[in-house]
Design a protein around this motif. Structure first.
Motif, PDB file in Angstrom:
ATOM      1  N   PHE A 220      43.557  43.266  55.488  1.00 50.75           N
ATOM      2  CA  PHE A 220      43.189  44.533  54.851  1.00 50.75           C
ATOM      3  C   PHE A 220      42.882  44.227  53.400  1.00 50.75           C
ATOM      4  CE2 PHE A 220      44.063  48.916  53.264  1.00 50.75           C
ATOM      5  CZ  PHE A 220      43.234  49.604  54.141  1.00 50.75           C
ATOM      6  N   ASP A 221      41.680  44.558  52.948  1.00 56.21           N
ATOM      7  CA  ASP A 221      41.265  44.240  51.586  1.00 56.21           C
ATOM      8  C   ASP A 221      42.086  45.026  50.571  1.00 56.21           C
ATOM      9  OD1 ASP A 221      39.380  42.469  52.507  1.00 56.21           O
ATOM     10  OD2 ASP A 221      37.692  43.853  52.320  1.00 56.21           O
ATOM     11  N   ARG A 222      42.428  44.346  49.461  1.00 53.81           N
ATOM     12  CA  ARG A 222      43.246  44.945  48.413  1.00 53.81           C
ATOM     13  C   ARG A 222      42.534  44.770  47.076  1.00 53.81           C
ATOM     14  NH1 ARG A 222      49.448  43.896  50.227  1.00 53.81           N
ATOM     15  NH2 ARG A 222      49.055  43.596  52.452  1.00 53.81           N
ATOM     16  N   TYR A 223      42.248  45.884  46.407  1.00 59.20           N
ATOM     17  CA  TYR A 223      41.530  45.904  45.140  1.00 59.20           C
ATOM     18  C   TYR A 223      42.503  46.266  44.016  1.00 59.20           C
ATOM     19  CZ  TYR A 223      37.162  46.213  47.889  1.00 59.20           C
ATOM     20  OH  TYR A 223      36.119  45.989  48.767  1.00 59.20           O
ATOM     21  N   LEU A 224      42.513  45.467  42.947  1.00 55.10           N
ATOM     22  CA  LEU A 224      43.362  45.746  41.802  1.00 55.10           C
ATOM     23  C   LEU A 224      42.511  45.973  40.565  1.00 55.10           C
ATOM     24  CD1 LEU A 224      46.168  45.940  40.474  1.00 55.10           C
ATOM     25  CD2 LEU A 224      46.069  43.453  40.105  1.00 55.10           C
ATOM     26  N   SER A 225      42.666  47.149  39.946  1.00 54.33           N
ATOM     27  CA  SER A 225      42.050  47.411  38.649  1.00 54.33           C
ATOM     28  C   SER A 225      42.957  46.797  37.587  1.00 54.33           C
ATOM     29  CB  SER A 225      41.901  48.915  38.428  1.00 54.33           C
ATOM     30  OG  SER A 225      41.335  49.175  37.169  1.00 54.33           O
ATOM     31  N   VAL A 226      42.443  45.814  36.842  1.00 55.85           N
ATOM     32  CA  VAL A 226      43.316  44.945  36.054  1.00 55.85           C
ATOM     33  C   VAL A 226      43.472  45.352  34.591  1.00 55.85           C
ATOM     34  CG1 VAL A 226      42.918  42.953  37.547  1.00 55.85           C
ATOM     35  CG2 VAL A 226      41.392  43.344  35.597  1.00 55.85           C
ATOM     36  N   ASP A 227      42.877  46.465  34.176  1.00 57.64           N
ATOM     37  CA  ASP A 227      42.875  46.816  32.752  1.00 57.64           C
ATOM     38  C   ASP A 227      43.813  47.973  32.420  1.00 57.64           C
ATOM     39  OD1 ASP A 227      40.941  44.858  32.170  1.00 57.64           O
ATOM     40  OD2 ASP A 227      39.324  46.214  32.763  1.00 57.64           O
ATOM     41  N   SER A 228      44.838  48.181  33.223  1.00 56.75           N
ATOM     42  CA  SER A 228      45.698  49.352  33.032  1.00 56.75           C
ATOM     43  C   SER A 228      46.585  49.246  31.802  1.00 56.75           C
ATOM     44  CB  SER A 228      46.571  49.563  34.273  1.00 56.75           C
ATOM     45  OG  SER A 228      45.777  49.869  35.394  1.00 56.75           O
ATOM     46  N   VAL A 229      47.084  48.051  31.478  1.00 50.10           N
ATOM     47  CA  VAL A 229      48.006  47.889  30.359  1.00 50.10           C
ATOM     48  C   VAL A 229      47.291  47.356  29.130  1.00 50.10           C
ATOM     49  CG1 VAL A 229      50.096  46.708  29.556  1.00 50.10           C
ATOM     50  CG2 VAL A 229      49.953  47.539  31.901  1.00 50.10           C
TER      51      VAL A 229
END
Length: 284
Positions: A220-229
């Motif tokens: 199952f593909d997992r996408y992470l938005s990396v600019d949260s912090v």
């Protein structure tokens, strides 16, 4: 690992078009734009419509996938949205990714009405996804729910991508995660709220474990938005670090933001170029 970049819908098209073309030239796998009426970080900034922006982006690119980051029920009816999805999927020749989520706080009340409780938001999101799935796969749709209704909803000609465009679903809670694994081609998260990088990574790890409990070991593909912090294109080293952390947690895709001149996501396009030339090829 696959790589995505978000281009905010704030530029007039003569400025925006080169960014979309360059995202493809740099080798990004997917490019996204926010689907909001306004966004909390840039309420006083210029802002353009999402679906016209993605349609125009489809006409200046040829291979990169294009997505909404993310579409919600806050101001979208599934039947009207279906027509937009069909158009973008057609114009892009099957390159559209439909990012969907339950919706943020500003879009929820900007057109009037009362804010929903968290439970109500998930109820509405479930109804939204179920109906959108049916509309994108079926013609002549009759549906009556608590939040949405269609009467003989017509949906010809159907999607280029069959049986429909992929849903990349933002979800954190147990009900939303189950919905994501049932209807989604992938899961998207920004992690939990935190001002500290390590704490944020801990929240991402916890959310990923929650998905593990639901997805039951199937791919199952997992996408992470990396600019949260913090903005991860502050340097090539910072970007590579977060990519490595995401890979350790089982993420298949990471998404960053195109550098802006000032304010949120402020950065240098030179760093973006270096990341595309050196970091991304190593992680492929």
């Amino acid at each position: 690992m696959r790589f995505g970049i978000t281009i905010l819908p704030e530029y007039r098209w003569p400025e925006a078009a080169p960014r979309w073309r360059r995202a493809e030239e740099l080798g990004f796998d997917h490019a996204w734009t926010y689907d909001h009426l306004t966004w909390s970080g840039l309420q006083d900034a210029p802002w353009f419509g999402t679906t016209p922006t993605l349609t125009a982006a489809a006409l200046v690119t040829s291979t990169i996938k294009l997505g909404t980051f993310v579409t919600s029920p806050n101001f979208r009816h599934p039947l009207a949205l279906t027509r937009d999805i069909l158009a973008i999927d057609d114009v892009s020749n099957g390159r559209f990714l439909c990012g969907v989520g339950s919706g943020g706080s500003i879009d929820a009340t900007i057109q009037g009405g009362e804010a929903l409780s968290p439970r109500q938001k998930v109820d509405r999101f479930a109804e939204f996804v179920v109906l959108l799935d049916e509309l994108l796969t079926t013609d002549h749709v009759d549906f009556k729910g608590e939040y949405f209704e269609t009467r003989n909803g017509r949906t010809l000609p159907g999607c280029v991508q069959q049986p429909r465009v992929p849903f990349i679903m933002a979800a954190n809670g147990p009900r939303s995660l189950k919905l994501a694994t049932k209807y989604g081609a992938g899961w998207l998260t920004t992690g939990g709220e935190s001002d500290d990088y390590e704490s944020w990574l801990g929240s991402v790890a916890e959310l990923s474990r929650r998905l593990d409990d639901v997805v039951e070991d199937r791919p199952f593909d997992r996408y992470l938005s990396v600019d949260s912090v913090h903005y991860c294109l502050s340097s090539a080293e910072a970007f590579e670090d977060v990519v490595g952390r995401a890979a350790e947690l089982g993420f298949t895709d990471v998404i960053t933001h195109w550098p802006r001149a000032e304010g949120v996501y402020a950065g240098s396009e030179d760093v973006l170029e270096n990341v595309a030339a050196d970091v991304i090829p190593r992680w492929r």
